[in-house]
Design a protein around this motif. Structure first.
Motif: not given
Length: 122
Positions: A7-12, A70-71
């Motif tokens: 789970t990415a920090r943006n919620g994806t 992505i990050e």
């Protein structure tokens, strides 16, 4: 390294992501002590401090094709203390010490091992 259910920090939410090193710093050191009683130098102590940062990509192909990450991977800070206002809950640098000098390839392998341990306990 492939990680599932990220789970990415943006919620994806991603089924699988590819994680790679973005920065690796190895600082080797040796310490020699002088024993004043025996007037001899004591055996040197060797150690290494390693700092590693990681980037997260959608998959291996995205990395190979030079797509943007992505990050930057953020890890839970093992020293986080919510009572201290300057304590960060997440850190982007995985830092550790070992009791021997390391070459870059050894440090890289250990960094991924430590990352796996960290993610399994987080």
């Amino acid at each position: 390294m492939i990680i599932s259910n990220y789970t990415a920090r943006n919620g994806t939410i991603y089924t699988d992501v590819f994680i790679t090193l973005s920065k690796l710093i190895v600082s080797n050191s040796s310490t020699i002590e002088l024993n004043l009683k025996s007037k001899q130098l004591e055996q040197s102590l060797k150690a290494a401090t390693v700092q590693a940062q990681f980037l997260v990509f959608k998959d291996q192909q995205a990395f190979d094709d030079d797509f943007d990450a992505i990050e930057e991977l953020k890890l839970l800070n093992p020293y986080y203390n919510p009572e201290h206002k300057h304590s960060n809950k997440f850190v982007s640098i995985l830092q550790f010490k070992v009791d021997s000098e390391l070459e870059m390839e050894e440090a890289k392998l250990i960094a991924f091992e430590r990352l796996k341990e960290h993610l399994n306990t987080a």
